[in-house]
Design a protein around this motif. Sequence first.
Motif, short mmCIF file in Angstrom:
data_model
loop_
_atom_site.label_atom_id
_atom_site.label_comp_id
_atom_site.label_asym_id
_atom_site.label_seq_id
_atom_site.Cartn_x
_atom_site.Cartn_y
_atom_site.Cartn_z
N GLN A 1 45.52 43.35 38.05
CA GLN A 1 45.30 41.96 38.47
C GLN A 1 45.60 40.98 37.33
OE1 GLN A 1 43.14 38.79 37.51
NE2 GLN A 1 41.94 40.63 37.15
N SER B 1 29.66 39.42 43.79
CA SER B 1 30.60 40.46 43.37
C SER B 1 31.40 40.04 42.15
CB SER B 1 31.56 40.76 44.52
OG SER B 1 32.40 39.64 44.72
N ARG B 2 31.15 38.84 41.66
CA ARG B 2 31.84 38.30 40.48
C ARG B 2 33.32 38.03 40.74
NH1 ARG B 2 27.94 37.25 36.30
NH2 ARG B 2 26.13 38.25 37.20
N THR B 3 33.70 38.04 42.00
CA THR B 3 35.08 37.69 42.32
C THR B 3 35.31 36.22 41.98
OG1 THR B 3 34.80 39.16 44.20
CG2 THR B 3 36.82 37.89 44.13
N PHE C 1 44.45 33.58 53.52
CA PHE C 1 43.73 34.81 53.12
C PHE C 1 42.38 34.89 53.83
CE2 PHE C 1 40.89 37.05 50.13
CZ PHE C 1 41.60 38.22 49.96
N GLN D 1 44.61 41.92 47.87
CA GLN D 1 43.94 41.11 46.85
C GLN D 1 44.87 40.79 45.71
OE1 GLN D 1 39.92 42.03 45.79
NE2 GLN D 1 40.00 43.91 46.96
N TYR E 1 43.94 36.85 33.50
CA TYR E 1 42.59 36.93 32.93
C TYR E 1 41.87 38.17 33.45
CZ TYR E 1 37.78 35.34 31.85
OH TYR E 1 36.50 35.23 31.38
N PHE F 1 45.73 37.03 44.48
CA PHE F 1 45.52 36.46 43.16
C PHE F 1 46.84 35.99 42.54
CE2 PHE F 1 41.46 38.83 43.41
CZ PHE F 1 40.63 37.74 43.26
N TYR G 1 38.03 44.47 50.77
CA TYR G 1 39.41 44.18 51.15
C TYR G 1 40.37 45.16 50.50
CZ TYR G 1 37.54 39.62 52.67
OH TYR G 1 36.84 38.62 53.28
N PRO H 1 38.19 39.21 33.24
CA PRO H 1 36.87 38.82 32.74
C PRO H 1 36.02 40.05 32.43
CG PRO H 1 37.04 38.38 35.09
CD PRO H 1 38.33 38.98 34.68
N GLU I 1 34.58 34.61 39.44
CA GLU I 1 35.11 34.44 38.08
C GLU I 1 36.64 34.41 38.09
OE1 GLU I 1 32.77 34.44 35.51
OE2 GLU I 1 34.29 34.07 33.99
N LEU I 2 37.23 35.32 38.87
CA LEU I 2 38.69 35.35 38.96
C LEU I 2 39.22 34.18 39.77
CD1 LEU I 2 39.63 39.09 39.59
CD2 LEU I 2 39.95 37.72 37.54
N GLU J 1 32.89 40.41 33.18
CA GLU J 1 32.19 40.72 34.42
C GLU J 1 33.24 40.98 35.48
OE1 GLU J 1 29.05 40.95 35.01
OE2 GLU J 1 27.92 39.69 33.63
N ARG J 2 33.53 42.25 35.71
CA ARG J 2 34.59 42.58 36.66
C ARG J 2 34.18 42.23 38.08
NH1 ARG J 2 36.40 43.55 32.09
NH2 ARG J 2 37.28 45.55 31.50
N GLY J 3 35.12 41.78 38.86
CA GLY J 3 34.79 41.55 40.26
C GLY J 3 36.01 41.23 41.08
N MET J 4 36.15 41.99 42.16
CA MET J 4 37.16 41.65 43.15
C MET J 4 36.50 41.93 44.50
SD MET J 4 40.63 43.11 41.37
CE MET J 4 41.81 42.71 42.64
N TYR J 5 37.20 41.64 45.58
CA TYR J 5 36.61 41.86 46.90
C TYR J 5 36.53 43.36 47.19
CZ TYR J 5 37.70 36.93 47.73
OH TYR J 5 37.77 35.57 47.65
#
Lengths: 299, 400
Positions: free
Chosen positions: A142, B202-204, B10, A91, A75, A95, A86, A77, B206-207, A79-83
């Motif tokens: 991702q 941060s919208r993380t 993690f 990451q 997926y 995932f 980190y 999304p 969502e994932l 609205e992008r977002g990851m840490y």
Amino acid sequence: MKLKIENLNKSFRDNHVLKDINLEVSSGEIFGYLGRNGAGKTTSIRILMDVFQGDSGKITMDGEDFDPSLYKIGYLPEERGMYSKYKVGEQLMYFAQLRGASKAQAKKSMDHWSKEFEIEKYLNAKLETLSKGNQQKVQITQAFINEPDILILDEPFSGLDPVNAKVFQDALVEYIRGDKIIIFSSHQMSYVESFCNDIAIIDQGKIVLQGNLKEIKKKMGQGKLRLRLGEDKDLSFLAGRDFFLDEEDIILTLKPTETKKSFLQNLLDMGVDLLAFNDYLPSLQEIFIQKAGDKHEAV
Amino acid sequence: MKQFKTVFGFELKNMLRSKTIIISTAILSIIILLATTIPTFMLWFSPGGDSGDEVNSGFEVLYDNESLEEALSGEFGKSDYTDINSLRAAIQKGEIEAGFVIHDFYDYTYITYDSSSSSMEQFNFEDKLRQLSQQRLFRQEGIDDAKVYEILNRPLKAESVTLGKDAASGLIIGYAFILVLYMLIVIYGTSVATSVAREKDSRTMELLITSTKPRTLILGKVAATGLMGILQVASIVLATLVGVFVNKANYPPIVFELIKDSMTLDTMMVYLLFSVLGYVLYLFIYASLGSLVTKVEDVNSAVAPITMLFVIAYLVASFAMQFPDNGIIKVTSFIPFLSIFTMPIRYGLTSVSLISLLSSSLIMILTLVLFAELSIYIYRFGSLNYGNRVKIRDIFKSFK
């Protein structure tokens, strides 16, 4: 694989967000899922991914009840977002493992896709240190990691420069050959037009249009012609007719009593300086505005 | 379970690598090591040798008449000053710290530059002067003063038997327990709430929620944060043990006796049980409240209600340390959010029946399970809602 959503409804308190949604998505082709912001796209995707459940309706895969846990789902999304703080590689591994991959599988998949999207040199960098375009590629990686059976991409092209867009496009075309389901959502109609065989448009929680894009175009263009005139612009033949202008061209609707042939004969008899005479095929943009635009914009 | 391990691993790995946590643990451990070395430092700075009899070191004595000087100079020394003014001047200039002007055997003036609330010098001087004056009077009356003192100072043989628990001995452990648990919950509660809010910000999120179940996410996060807190406390406890062990010889033996008396296995188990259960209970609530906000900077206001409750629990605990037998304290030791402190304190300081202990533990465990489920629900609800801050009211309305 054939994923089918039937009569899906969802309400959040008094807000009826999805109203009798019916969708059919086949593997091996890219499905364009279009809708304005807040139309219900994300909600239906979330139900598909089992984040929450619909109030009523059915989802099946090849006729059997669809159990998301049996399929790998990727997926991206909107609205992008990851840490941001980190490391990219960690990451991606995280995932992949959350989606059920073993450590070894996750590593293998990460190596493959980071090479494909040219981010392998950033695996040890923190996400926040990357340029926006590269962060975008990390997000795309991702989604592909763990080789999902169902890949859901929401606005995948935003933030990509033309070169990266091409890399991604090629990867997508290559990926679909593996009999995967790809649901592609975007407001950039040109991309949808160039990729998708089947589309669906959702508006205010209802599917307002669905089917093969070529057939839809043909159907919506039925009885309409695209005309281009030469230097001598005698427009008297337009009097009393239903038409609109598309840049230099005139898009005209035939009267119920006319045929293409009889109308052309008329024009020739009147001595109109005609450069082009074609069937009219509406662009996806026009179709979208017509189906999902505000009511006053509707044709 | 596999995904729980993934989330747990993690989260824990990233916390263990966090510079803030490493540095704060290191600083705290160093402070503790230094603090436990204080008795040794005190020995270095205290004057060597027995100074008990040298009352007038750094002090001067002035006698009002020669007979006084004759009678007392054997003890306090002859005066270097002829009158009170020269004595005052010397003190003013800082040549000497203080002076005593003896007017009579039962009458003196104490002169000093800065007076502190309790002057040992004055106390010692007065004691000595009184003793000398008493001896003089006894002799005048022909009484054997040695005999008198022997009679006056004859010790009583006293023995006290405590059948239950000695409150005094449990105090040190009790205060240490309250302080450590308070810090642990406030720091790690806020930390887990911030971590959840940051994922939303941060919208993380969502994932995350589309990759695995919210239950797995919150359980993994709470477990990892919880363990991190325990590891940090363990390292501080270790620093304390090392510090105390190294400086063992310089501690008053009474300290060890008090700790030894209160450190029975059952007391330790009760402390451990209630602190771990209560800690996890609070962490769940903090984590779920963190999911209600969309911006990291709103975390503080989101967690304010639970922090307030916890501060009340802390105040009740301080009260319990002084009055462990109070009726209200007994009641609070069955209320889960408060019993985290009050039950171990009651158990440590007074006698608590096994049935009370078990029922309080059971209430605590049930509450923990209930609130963990509730937190998972709130987290699930909160993690999906962006935009406006989610109100608890909305969540309860969503129960069907």
